[in-house]
Design an enzyme around this catalytic site. Structure first.
Site, PDB file in Angstrom:
ATOM      1  N   GLU A  55       0.949  -1.047  -0.088  1.00 42.13           N
ATOM      2  CA  GLU A  55      -0.045  -0.059   0.168  1.00 42.13           C
ATOM      3  C   GLU A  55       0.675   1.374   0.224  1.00 42.13           C
ATOM      4  OE1 GLU A  55      -1.971  -2.839   3.074  1.00 42.13           O
ATOM      5  OE2 GLU A  55       0.006  -2.473   1.900  1.00 42.13           O
ATOM      6  N   ALA A 165      11.347 -48.271  -8.150  1.00 39.96           N
ATOM      7  CA  ALA A 165      12.652 -48.704  -8.798  1.00 39.96           C
ATOM      8  C   ALA A 165      12.331 -50.150  -9.033  1.00 39.96           C
ATOM      9  CB  ALA A 165      13.904 -48.540  -7.567  1.00 39.96           C
ATOM     10  N   ALA A 166      13.288 -50.481 -10.004  1.00 39.67           N
ATOM     11  CA  ALA A 166      13.197 -52.006 -10.417  1.00 39.67           C
ATOM     12  C   ALA A 166      13.903 -52.740  -9.276  1.00 39.67           C
ATOM     13  CB  ALA A 166      13.961 -52.157 -11.597  1.00 39.67           C
ATOM     14  N   ASP A 203      22.503 -42.012  -5.349  1.00 45.59           N
ATOM     15  CA  ASP A 203      22.180 -41.207  -6.531  1.00 45.59           C
ATOM     16  C   ASP A 203      23.097 -40.171  -6.786  1.00 45.59           C
ATOM     17  OD1 ASP A 203      20.133 -43.000  -6.956  1.00 45.59           O
ATOM     18  OD2 ASP A 203      18.615 -41.455  -6.241  1.00 45.59           O
ATOM     19  N   GLU A 269      12.258 -34.570  -1.610  1.00 50.91           N
ATOM     20  CA  GLU A 269      12.441 -35.223  -2.878  1.00 50.91           C
ATOM     21  C   GLU A 269      13.415 -36.310  -2.510  1.00 50.91           C
ATOM     22  OE1 GLU A 269      13.498 -34.744  -7.617  1.00 50.91           O
ATOM     23  OE2 GLU A 269      13.283 -33.069  -6.281  1.00 50.91           O
TER      24      GLU A 269
END
Length: 342
Positions: A55, A165-166, A203, A269
């Site tokens: 404002e 995942a596999a 990873d 994540e």
């Protein structure tokens, strides 16, 4: 008095300019000053802690006396306290504003009450215009203000049969390029990205937000939770921000510390263990699930134990959006209100 169409258009504009402000310890707020005939005289937004509120920013662009008899359209109730800056309610009164239209009440015990002060000074006040849109805009700040912790998004990618995942542990890539690009855009919107040490060791993620090989201008602060040591040559050590490490399983304590650091929203994540821990603890405000049309079978589930032993204890969600991303599908959901987010 009803809200005029020109005031509705001005509120839409105020929401747009509010988004120009930074996401941080203060909410994003926008303001538009309308002349008595409905023309836009000025607009402003909050540009960060310690700067003029929206404002006052708008009023500063007007010559003395121009705002007399004008209408201020603001996304959040004008504040009623003196902090780093003075009370916006008083600034509007002193400028001669005759009407204020705002979207959301200020939830602060100290900063709230601006509408009452304005009415006491004879200013016509209308509340609630486009409140839902503003609530979405500042959801992170509202959560942090109400709960004393960041707004928490938990994300994972999974196969159609719920696997992350596999059987051999490989997971790159379950989803396609469109879904992965969407993740990076959402990372760039977060103040921090949270993973567990298991993900770092398995990873070696960079934890950056990227458009191809190019880094987005805004990068989330890497946060690693867990007791295992992170290798000195890990990719996250090359992140633009210094990583934060927490050798603890006390997730509420970690979130409280991030809140104290001014972090308003986090993007979780990590792998199934960390995602499940956040959900089991009730520390989730939004869930992003990227679902790929593949079948993996096996026991590499996208989520681990959530403490659900019977169907009546299921963690139920409300789906806000289903978004196709190439061959994949993104589900955006939130816990049902009766689930009791902590």
């Amino acid at each position: 008095m009803a809200v005029h169409e020109r005031e509705r258009r001005a509120m839409a504009r105020a929401i747009d300019v509010a988004s120009l402000g930074p996401r941080g310890i203060n909410p994003q707020v926008g303001a538009v000053i309308l002349s008595p005939t409905g023309e836009i005289l000025a607009e402003g937004w909050h540009q960060g802690a310690g700067t003029a509120h929206a404002e006052v920013d708008a009023l500063s662009k007007l010559s003395e006396g121009v705002a007399r008899g004008a209408t201020a359209v603001v996304t959040l109730e004008p504040c009623n306290h003196t902090g780093r800056t003075g009370p916006c309610a008083l600034a509007l009164i002193e400028a001669g504003i005759s009407r204020v239209v705002y979207a959301l009440d200020d939830p602060g015990a100290v900063s709230g009450g601006g509408a009452e002060r304005l009415r006491a000074a004879g200013v016509d006040v209308e509340a609630g215009e486009q409140a839902d849109a503003v609530r979405v805009l500042i959801a992170d700040w509202l959560t942090a203000h109400r709960l004393g912790r960041p707004h928490i998004t938990v994300k994972w990618a999974q196969s159609l049969d719920g696997r992350a995942a596999a059987a051999d542990g490989s997971s790159q890539w379950i989803t396609g390029p469109d879904a992965r690009a969407d993740v990076h855009h959402r990372r760039a919107e977060a103040a921090a990205i949270v993973v567990g040490t298991g993900t770092v060791l398995a990873d070696d993620p960079a934890l950056t937000a990227r458009d191809g090989e190019r880094l987005f201008e805004q990068q989330p602060i890497p946060v690693v939770i867990g007791s295992r040591a992170t290798p000195s040559d890990a990719a996250l050590h090359r992140h633009p921000h210094e990583p934060l490490f927490y050798d603890t399983r006390d997730l509420p304590a970690v979130m409280a510390d991030l809140h104290e650091r001014g972090i308003q929203n986090v993007f979780v994540e990590g792998g199934p263990t960390l995602a499940s821990a956040f959900i089991a603890a009730g520390l989730v405000d939004r869930v992003l699930v990227y679902i790929a049309p593949v079948l993996l079978g096996g026991d590499r589930l996208a989520l681990a134990d959530l403490g659900v032993t019977t169907i009546t204890a299921a963690r139920r969600l409300t789906i806000d959006e289903w978004i196709p991303l190439g061959a994949d599908l993104l589900a955006i959901a939130r816990p049902d209100r009766n689930e009791g987010v902590h």
